[in-house]
Design an enzyme around this catalytic site. Structure first.
Site, PDB file in Angstrom:
ATOM      1  N   HIS A 132     -14.518  54.053  37.953  1.00 46.20           N
ATOM      2  CA  HIS A 132     -14.642  53.370  39.240  1.00 46.20           C
ATOM      3  C   HIS A 132     -14.225  51.903  39.174  1.00 46.20           C
ATOM      4  CE1 HIS A 132     -18.732  52.118  37.739  1.00 46.20           C
ATOM      5  NE2 HIS A 132     -18.448  51.035  38.443  1.00 46.20           N
ATOM      6  N   ASP A 163     -16.724  59.385  34.868  1.00 47.53           N
ATOM      7  CA  ASP A 163     -16.620  57.951  35.154  1.00 47.53           C
ATOM      8  C   ASP A 163     -16.135  57.180  33.923  1.00 47.53           C
ATOM      9  OD1 ASP A 163     -16.611  55.746  36.771  1.00 47.53           O
ATOM     10  OD2 ASP A 163     -18.762  55.354  36.623  1.00 47.53           O
ATOM     11  N   SER A 241     -20.120  46.813  34.983  1.00 47.12           N
ATOM     12  CA  SER A 241     -19.650  48.191  34.860  1.00 47.12           C
ATOM     13  C   SER A 241     -18.535  48.301  33.829  1.00 47.12           C
ATOM     14  CB  SER A 241     -19.144  48.705  36.204  1.00 47.12           C
ATOM     15  OG  SER A 241     -20.202  48.905  37.101  1.00 47.12           O
TER      16      SER A 241
END
Length: 398
Positions: A132, A163, A241
């Site tokens: 993402h 992911d 992230s």
């Protein structure tokens, strides 16, 4: 009454006023004095509030003497050493939905820029981050050090289901410090963890915490399920992230990927993709650009229809011929002389509850192609179990 006895005289009104005069004057003076004191105190307070006192300067003022610190605590020294040893393995990432990093495209349209983190996988310039983080990006820049210019990265492959994304930068091997790899299968609730990344674009930031749980199942902002996650209270914010989550030995045990928050910022619970999943997916992405998606080879009924039937789980509508589900004896919907018979309702995987098709997909993606799982199913009102050896779905399961 004896008229000849002398009677006490009564003061006249004028005499009473004369006698009361000094007392009234005295009381009045006291009241006026009290009022004057109150007013004086009040005015002084107002004066101090609105008119600051005149500062007095000390021409001999000197800096305070620094107190002796003594040695750092052992756990502080350990954290400092871990950070200094590990931070060269962490990178920051900036992405753009356009080909150049400016405020607008050549056509005058605004575009989005994003930030994230990642880590060095090997000395060949391979960088690992979240899917993402780079999703929808046309330009990806990777910074090894905030003091130096970033490197333009090439996307090698990505797995939305896990992911995980793999990038490559062209840089001399001497500049790269691959992160040591640990294992997530041995993690225990309560052990210390350390997250390194670029929260809000602030590169080379460290946060610490403990493992709060393992094998967590969550949904991302797009409703996709992510299973088997490591839960931690180490602060994870936007920009973290893709960054590494390390154990106290400095080994990679996960990749920071999500937070549980109603505000979009850290609220005490973060999640990381476990390193065992990363260590399985990354080699596949390096070899082919994609990661096999393990599954059983079925088509599932629409969740809304399942809910209208008053059921909960993943209802099998169709079983692909030759699939793992077919070999395990699973059944889809069928027609008989008495009417339609519903297919098997999958309600668990290896003892973990399945309430929807998303739950089933999120649980299966934790396993590798060729591994076997035990499915809990309901068939014709009876609960049964089936052992299924997972296959590579490609595009069979919808």
């Amino acid at each position: 009454m004896d008229p000849h006895r002398p009677q006490p005289s009564r003061p006249t009104a004028a005499a009473a006023r004369v006698e009361a005069g000094p007392l009234r004057t005295f009381l009045t003076l006291i009241a006026l004095g009290t009022t004057a004191v109150v007013l004086a105190v009040g005015l002084a307070g107002v004066w101090r509030f609105f008119v600051p006192p005149v500062p007095t300067f000390d021409p001999d003022a000197e800096p305070r003497v620094v107190a002796a610190r003594g040695d750092l605590a052992a756990d502080e020294l350990a954290t400092i050493e871990l950070f200094e040893r590990s931070v060269p393995s962490a990178v920051s990432i900036v992405t753009s939905s356009a080909g150049i990093f400016q405020g607008r495209t050549a056509q005058g349209r605004a575009f989005e820029m994003g930030t994230g983190s990642g880590f060095v996988w090997n000395a060949d310039g391979i960088i690992v981050t979240n899917h993402h983080v780079i999703e929808g990006a046309r330009t990806i820049l990777v910074s090894l050090d905030e003091r130096e210019a970033p490197f333009l990265a090439t996307l090698i492959g990505s797995s939305q289901e896990h992911d995980i994304a793999v990038l490559k930068i062209d840089v001399r091997k001497a500049y790269l410090r691959p992160v040591p790899i640990g294992t997530s299968s041995e993690l225990r609730v309560g052990q210390k963890v350390f997250a390194i990344g670029a929260p809000f674009g602030l590169q080379r930031s460290l946060s610490t915490g403990v493992i709060g749980a393992t094998e967590r199942l969550i949904e991302d902002e797009n409703g996709r399920g992510l299973a088997g996650l490591v839960q931690t209270d180490a602060a994870i914010n936007p920009g973290n992230s893709g960054g590494p989550l390390l154990d106290s030995a400095g080994r990679l045990i996960g990749m920071n990927t999500a937070i549980a928050s109603r505000t979009g910022t850290f609220s005490g619970i973060g999640f990381a993709v476990p390193v065992d999943t990363i260590n399985w997916v990354v080699p596949h992405l390096l070899r082919t650009g994609t990661a096999p998606r393990p599954g059983i080879g079925v088509r599932l009924e629409d969740p809304a229809q399942v809910a209208l039937m008053g059921l909960e789980g993943a209802l099998v509508r169709y079983v692909h011929e030759g699939s793992a589900a077919a070999r395990a004896g699973l059944r889809g919907h069928s027609l008989t002389a008495s009417g339609e018979v519903l297919g098997d309702l999958i309600v668990g995987v290896n003892g973990e509850r399945v309430a929807s098709p998303d739950d089933l997909r999120a649980l299966l993606v934790r396993y590798a192609v060729g591994e076997s799982v035990t499915l809990d199913i309901v068939r014709s009102g009876r609960r049964e179990q089936r052992v299924v050896e997972l296959g590579s779905l490609e595009n069979l399961e919808r």
